[in-house]
Write a protein that holds these residues in place. Sequence first.
Motif, short mmCIF file in Angstrom:
data_model
loop_
_atom_site.label_atom_id
_atom_site.label_comp_id
_atom_site.label_asym_id
_atom_site.label_seq_id
_atom_site.Cartn_x
_atom_site.Cartn_y
_atom_site.Cartn_z
N GLU A 1 12.70 27.75 46.78
CA GLU A 1 12.25 28.19 45.32
C GLU A 1 11.88 29.47 45.53
OE1 GLU A 1 9.40 25.05 44.79
OE2 GLU A 1 10.82 23.59 43.78
N LYS A 2 11.06 29.82 46.35
CA LYS A 2 10.52 31.48 46.44
C LYS A 2 11.72 32.31 46.41
CE LYS A 2 8.02 34.45 49.38
NZ LYS A 2 7.23 34.80 50.67
N ALA A 3 12.90 32.02 47.34
CA ALA A 3 14.03 32.77 47.16
C ALA A 3 14.76 32.89 45.68
CB ALA A 3 14.82 32.33 48.28
N GLU A 4 14.66 31.70 45.13
CA GLU A 4 15.27 31.34 43.88
C GLU A 4 14.54 32.39 42.77
OE1 GLU A 4 17.09 28.04 42.16
OE2 GLU A 4 15.79 27.08 43.65
N LYS A 5 12.92 32.29 42.86
CA LYS A 5 12.37 33.11 41.96
C LYS A 5 12.52 34.67 42.49
CE LYS A 5 7.57 33.79 40.41
NZ LYS A 5 7.89 35.25 40.36
N TYR A 6 12.85 35.02 43.45
CA TYR A 6 12.98 36.40 43.68
C TYR A 6 14.52 36.87 43.21
CZ TYR A 6 13.68 40.83 46.16
OH TYR A 6 13.92 42.03 46.56
N PHE A 7 15.20 36.02 43.35
CA PHE A 7 16.61 36.35 43.01
C PHE A 7 16.72 36.54 41.31
CE2 PHE A 7 20.91 34.64 41.09
CZ PHE A 7 21.77 35.66 41.88
N TYR A 8 15.99 35.31 40.67
CA TYR A 8 16.06 35.42 39.21
C TYR A 8 14.98 36.68 38.45
CZ TYR A 8 18.66 31.16 39.11
OH TYR A 8 19.53 30.09 39.30
N ASP A 9 14.00 37.01 39.22
CA ASP A 9 13.24 38.20 38.96
C ASP A 9 13.98 39.44 38.98
OD1 ASP A 9 11.35 36.41 38.22
OD2 ASP A 9 10.07 36.73 39.92
N HIS A 10 14.74 39.71 39.95
CA HIS A 10 15.43 41.06 40.21
C HIS A 10 17.01 40.96 39.96
CE1 HIS A 10 11.88 40.84 42.86
NE2 HIS A 10 11.84 42.22 42.65
N GLY A 11 17.45 40.01 39.71
CA GLY A 11 19.02 39.71 39.27
C GLY A 11 19.96 39.80 40.45
N VAL A 12 21.03 40.01 40.28
CA VAL A 12 22.28 40.23 41.13
C VAL A 12 21.73 41.35 42.38
CG1 VAL A 12 24.08 39.53 39.67
CG2 VAL A 12 23.39 41.81 39.80
N ILE A 13 21.01 42.30 41.94
CA ILE A 13 20.72 43.15 42.95
C ILE A 13 19.80 42.68 44.14
CG2 ILE A 13 18.39 44.06 41.91
CD1 ILE A 13 21.31 46.37 43.79
N ALA A 14 19.43 41.45 43.79
CA ALA A 14 18.34 40.93 44.80
C ALA A 14 19.31 40.49 46.08
CB ALA A 14 17.58 39.57 44.25
N THR A 15 20.42 40.28 45.83
CA THR A 15 21.31 40.17 47.50
C THR A 15 21.45 41.19 47.99
OG1 THR A 15 23.17 40.50 45.74
CG2 THR A 15 22.70 38.29 46.11
#
Length: 229
Positions: free
Chosen positions: A99-113
């Motif tokens: 869930e922490k990784a999901e939050k980081y992904f949704y907070d930062h968008g595709v650039i999170a990868t």
Amino acid sequence: MTWLESLLDTLNYWTIFIGMYIEGTVIPFPSEFIVPPAAYNAAAGELNIFLVVIVSTLGAVAGSTTNYVAAYYLGRPIIYRFANSKFGRLCLLNQEKVEKAEKYFYDHGVIATLTGRLLPGIRQIISVPAGLAKMNFGKFLLYTTIGSGLWNTILAVMGWYLHSFVPKTQLNEKIAEYSEYIKYVILGIAGVVALFFVVKYFYKKRNPSRSNADLGLKDECSLKNTNTK
């Protein structure tokens, strides 16, 4: 002989790829103890430093792609069930981490990868929320490759540098020591990259007329070229 000395004696491009593939999945296998030793050997003339970076990056991307595909097709309920399972706990996973990784992904968008591949605690599982969100595979592959390549380059530079003054017997503790400094450097790089994309996003949002004008100019040029033909 320590386990790291034994690893140094057996490292080749295949073992680098396999080790980094495992590191790219959810299985905890620190890249700090694969890439720097390989670069250490490259500095001794046993391997090619450029191939070390390329092969380690390919392995990491392959492992991350496995996570992406699994999350893409299995979905959130099964991924959460796995994270909470006995094997998931052996991989140091739990639902909270996912869930922490999901939050980081949704907070930062595709650039999170890209930025996520540089962050401790996020790096191994950032591909999971990308798969759950069904992110475009081409973008996922591009950003994951850039992030992994940057991370592995930094680790390779560290291993190459340590060869000049650290004997094999002390390499283990020196890698652990220098890894702490690298974390701060990586956090700084990730912050700069994220800031760049945030500024770029808000710039486009505040200047839509310029983007439209550029688009219109391109269309006009295309039309002229068509009429000329």
